[in-house]
Design a protein around this motif. Structure first.
Motif, PDB file in Angstrom:
ATOM      1  N   LEU A  80       0.644  -1.268  -0.058  1.00  0.00           N
ATOM      2  CA  LEU A  80      -0.021  -0.063  -0.018  1.00  0.00           C
ATOM      3  C   LEU A  80       0.965   1.372   0.087  1.00  0.00           C
ATOM      4  CD1 LEU A  80      -2.568  -1.142   2.394  1.00  0.00           C
ATOM      5  CD2 LEU A  80      -2.800  -0.877   0.115  1.00  0.00           C
ATOM      6  N   ARG A  81       0.351   2.351  -0.634  1.00  0.00           N
ATOM      7  CA  ARG A  81       1.119   3.547  -0.722  1.00  0.00           C
ATOM      8  C   ARG A  81       1.323   4.191   0.651  1.00  0.00           C
ATOM      9  NH1 ARG A  81       3.071   5.398  -4.890  1.00  0.00           N
ATOM     10  NH2 ARG A  81       3.397   7.359  -3.387  1.00  0.00           N
ATOM     11  N   LEU A  82       2.514   4.613   1.015  1.00  0.00           N
ATOM     12  CA  LEU A  82       2.519   5.456   2.169  1.00  0.00           C
ATOM     13  C   LEU A  82       2.140   7.118   1.881  1.00  0.00           C
ATOM     14  CD1 LEU A  82       6.223   4.476   2.929  1.00  0.00           C
ATOM     15  CD2 LEU A  82       4.247   4.195   4.342  1.00  0.00           C
ATOM     16  N   SER A  83       1.988   7.740   2.936  1.00  0.00           N
ATOM     17  CA  SER A  83       1.466   8.985   2.642  1.00  0.00           C
ATOM     18  C   SER A  83       2.516   9.906   2.387  1.00  0.00           C
ATOM     19  CB  SER A  83       1.002   9.699   3.950  1.00  0.00           C
ATOM     20  OG  SER A  83       0.064   9.055   4.457  1.00  0.00           O
ATOM     21  N   ARG A  84       2.361  10.828   1.265  1.00  0.00           N
ATOM     22  CA  ARG A  84       3.386  11.566   0.896  1.00  0.00           C
ATOM     23  C   ARG A  84       4.127  12.364   1.826  1.00  0.00           C
ATOM     24  NH1 ARG A  84       2.292  16.767  -3.523  1.00  0.00           N
ATOM     25  NH2 ARG A  84       4.236  16.768  -4.200  1.00  0.00           N
ATOM     26  N   PRO A  85       5.506  12.464   1.745  1.00  0.00           N
ATOM     27  CA  PRO A  85       6.238  13.348   2.761  1.00  0.00           C
ATOM     28  C   PRO A  85       6.434  14.744   2.342  1.00  0.00           C
ATOM     29  CG  PRO A  85       7.620  11.969   1.453  1.00  0.00           C
ATOM     30  CD  PRO A  85       6.270  11.630   0.931  1.00  0.00           C
ATOM     31  N   GLN A  86       6.731  15.420   3.289  1.00  0.00           N
ATOM     32  CA  GLN A  86       7.128  16.883   3.110  1.00  0.00           C
ATOM     33  C   GLN A  86       7.618  17.309   4.541  1.00  0.00           C
ATOM     34  OE1 GLN A  86       3.254  18.596   2.500  1.00  0.00           O
ATOM     35  NE2 GLN A  86       2.732  18.879   4.699  1.00  0.00           N
ATOM     36  N   LEU A  87       8.347  18.263   4.431  1.00  0.00           N
ATOM     37  CA  LEU A  87       8.934  19.053   5.714  1.00  0.00           C
ATOM     38  C   LEU A  87       8.009  20.205   5.953  1.00  0.00           C
ATOM     39  CD1 LEU A  87      12.786  18.738   4.525  1.00  0.00           C
ATOM     40  CD2 LEU A  87      11.438  17.113   5.502  1.00  0.00           C
ATOM     41  N   ASN A  88       7.628  20.188   7.354  1.00  0.00           N
ATOM     42  CA  ASN A  88       6.864  21.219   7.911  1.00  0.00           C
ATOM     43  C   ASN A  88       7.538  22.157   8.804  1.00  0.00           C
ATOM     44  OD1 ASN A  88       4.668  20.585   6.120  1.00  0.00           O
ATOM     45  ND2 ASN A  88       3.979  19.122   7.800  1.00  0.00           N
ATOM     46  N   ASP A  89       8.165  23.254   8.620  1.00  0.00           N
ATOM     47  CA  ASP A  89       8.524  24.372   9.800  1.00  0.00           C
ATOM     48  C   ASP A  89       7.193  25.112  10.067  1.00  0.00           C
ATOM     49  OD1 ASP A  89      11.028  25.982  10.552  1.00  0.00           O
ATOM     50  OD2 ASP A  89       9.459  27.253   9.711  1.00  0.00           O
ATOM     51  N   PRO A  90       7.376  25.678  11.307  1.00  0.00           N
ATOM     52  CA  PRO A  90       6.103  26.662  11.507  1.00  0.00           C
ATOM     53  C   PRO A  90       5.723  27.909  10.612  1.00  0.00           C
ATOM     54  CG  PRO A  90       7.704  26.194  13.461  1.00  0.00           C
ATOM     55  CD  PRO A  90       8.211  25.602  12.423  1.00  0.00           C
ATOM     56  N   SER A  91       6.824  28.039   9.865  1.00  0.00           N
ATOM     57  CA  SER A  91       6.461  29.271   8.866  1.00  0.00           C
ATOM     58  C   SER A  91       6.809  28.900   7.355  1.00  0.00           C
ATOM     59  CB  SER A  91       7.356  30.393   9.196  1.00  0.00           C
ATOM     60  OG  SER A  91       8.938  30.076   9.044  1.00  0.00           O
ATOM     61  N   PHE A  92       7.015  27.494   7.107  1.00  0.00           N
ATOM     62  CA  PHE A  92       7.049  27.209   5.711  1.00  0.00           C
ATOM     63  C   PHE A  92       7.101  25.735   5.515  1.00  0.00           C
ATOM     64  CE2 PHE A  92      11.580  27.694   7.048  1.00  0.00           C
ATOM     65  CZ  PHE A  92      12.131  26.307   6.683  1.00  0.00           C
ATOM     66  N   THR A  93       6.957  25.256   4.206  1.00  0.00           N
ATOM     67  CA  THR A  93       6.689  23.982   3.834  1.00  0.00           C
ATOM     68  C   THR A  93       7.646  23.895   2.778  1.00  0.00           C
ATOM     69  OG1 THR A  93       4.496  23.857   4.839  1.00  0.00           O
ATOM     70  CG2 THR A  93       5.211  22.141   3.369  1.00  0.00           C
ATOM     71  N   VAL A  94       8.419  22.366   2.763  1.00  0.00           N
ATOM     72  CA  VAL A  94       9.396  21.909   1.705  1.00  0.00           C
ATOM     73  C   VAL A  94       8.740  20.716   1.030  1.00  0.00           C
ATOM     74  CG1 VAL A  94      11.502  21.240   1.231  1.00  0.00           C
ATOM     75  CG2 VAL A  94      11.242  22.963   3.118  1.00  0.00           C
ATOM     76  N   GLU A  95       8.280  20.671  -0.244  1.00  0.00           N
ATOM     77  CA  GLU A  95       8.026  19.764  -0.890  1.00  0.00           C
ATOM     78  C   GLU A  95       8.722  19.332  -2.216  1.00  0.00           C
ATOM     79  OE1 GLU A  95       2.963  19.919  -0.273  1.00  0.00           O
ATOM     80  OE2 GLU A  95       3.998  21.398  -1.563  1.00  0.00           O
ATOM     81  N   TRP A  96       8.433  18.381  -2.694  1.00  0.00           N
ATOM     82  CA  TRP A  96       9.414  18.041  -3.941  1.00  0.00           C
ATOM     83  C   TRP A  96       8.595  16.755  -4.750  1.00  0.00           C
ATOM     84  CZ3 TRP A  96      10.305  17.048   1.330  1.00  0.00           C
ATOM     85  CH2 TRP A  96      10.200  16.072   1.818  1.00  0.00           C
ATOM     86  N   ASP A  97       9.395  16.744  -5.766  1.00  0.00           N
ATOM     87  CA  ASP A  97       8.722  15.791  -6.941  1.00  0.00           C
ATOM     88  C   ASP A  97       8.856  14.240  -6.373  1.00  0.00           C
ATOM     89  OD1 ASP A  97       8.035  17.696  -8.606  1.00  0.00           O
ATOM     90  OD2 ASP A  97       9.751  17.173  -9.809  1.00  0.00           O
ATOM     91  N   ASP A  98       7.755  13.523  -6.423  1.00  0.00           N
ATOM     92  CA  ASP A  98       7.822  12.170  -5.743  1.00  0.00           C
ATOM     93  C   ASP A  98       8.290  11.432  -6.979  1.00  0.00           C
ATOM     94  OD1 ASP A  98       7.378   9.774  -4.795  1.00  0.00           O
ATOM     95  OD2 ASP A  98       5.295  10.124  -3.793  1.00  0.00           O
TER      96      ASP A  98
END
Length: 242
Positions: A159-177
């Motif tokens: 089964l697929r895992l939830s998409r990851p990201q990096l969550n800072d209180p003031s910004f969010t980092v995402e990337w191509d999966d």
């Protein structure tokens, strides 16, 4: 229409005018709002908010192998919050100025090395690589992001895992999966409607996520949350009109 209807119509119109005048008096008009949104004090706060964003944007490129792509920044000022079904109280603030932005980068070294670089550079407040609860940070932390990469986005049962990201209180980092082509960094949304107190810029002009991806294959984005940097209270506005 009968005679009573003809008498009622002017009364309705009068009431409409009265309500409209009352509403307009409860908030600054466009010229007043523009004057307050472009005051020296507002401009100082605006410049500070933009410097903070640009400093962090530069840090991601300077401390990692990420290649700068472009920056989309939106800066706007509007009037008081309108009452709604759940909150009918009058907004004590008559001018709200806020800024938000997204920076786009190419990742020539790939995802896992780049994530480790971001962690070593201490660019955000999220779960670290070592120590503490192994689940610390959850979907928004480094441990989970690296686990997702190691497991190629799948649980042991497939089964697929939830998409990851990096969550800072003031910004969010995402990337191509790389394990799901449907989860890729998208193009920025269209600019808000143009107005005297709306600024929307793309630097460099004309740059796109598609272009960054064509050069570097993998795209990272850093989305800075909406930050309110300048307000004018109802009391200050009313005192200034006296």
């Amino acid at each position: 229409m009968d005679r009573s209807g003809r008498r009622a119509l002017p009364a309705v119109l009068a009431l409409t005018v009265l309500l409209a005048s009352g509403c307009s008096a409860s908030a600054p008009d466009d010229d007043e709002r523009h004057r307050m949104a472009t005051s020296a004090a507002a401009d100082r706060q605006r410049a500070g908010a933009e410097r903070a964003i640009r400093k962090k944007v530069a840090a991601f490129a300077a401390r990692t192998s990420l290649e700068p792509g472009f920056l989309r920044l939106i800066d706007t000022c509007d009037g008081p919050r309108l009452p709604d079904l759940f909150d009918e109280t009058e907004d004590p603030v008559v001018v709200h100025c806020y800024m938000y932005a997204t920076a786009y980068y190419g990742a020539p070294r790939g995802i896992t090395p780049t994530l480790k670089e971001i962690d070593r550079a201490h660019l955000g407040d999220w779960g670290g690589l070592t120590g503490g609860d192994p689940d610390a940070g959850g979907v928004g932390g480094l441990p989970y992001a690296l686990e997702y990469q190691r497991d190629k986005g799948r649980q042991a049962d497939g089964l697929r895992l939830s998409r990851p990201q990096l969550n800072d209180p003031s910004f969010t980092v995402e990337w191509d999966d790389p394990w799901d082509p449907g989860w890729r960094v998208g193009e920025p949304l269209a600019c808000p409607p143009r107005g005297p107190d709306v600024r929307c810029l793309t630097e460099p002009a004309g740059a796109t996520v598609t272009g960054v991806r064509a050069r570097h294959r993998t795209v990272f984005s850093v989305g800075f949350d909406r930050r309110e940097y300048w307000t004018v209270s109802r009391k200050d506005w009313q005192d200034g009109r006296g």
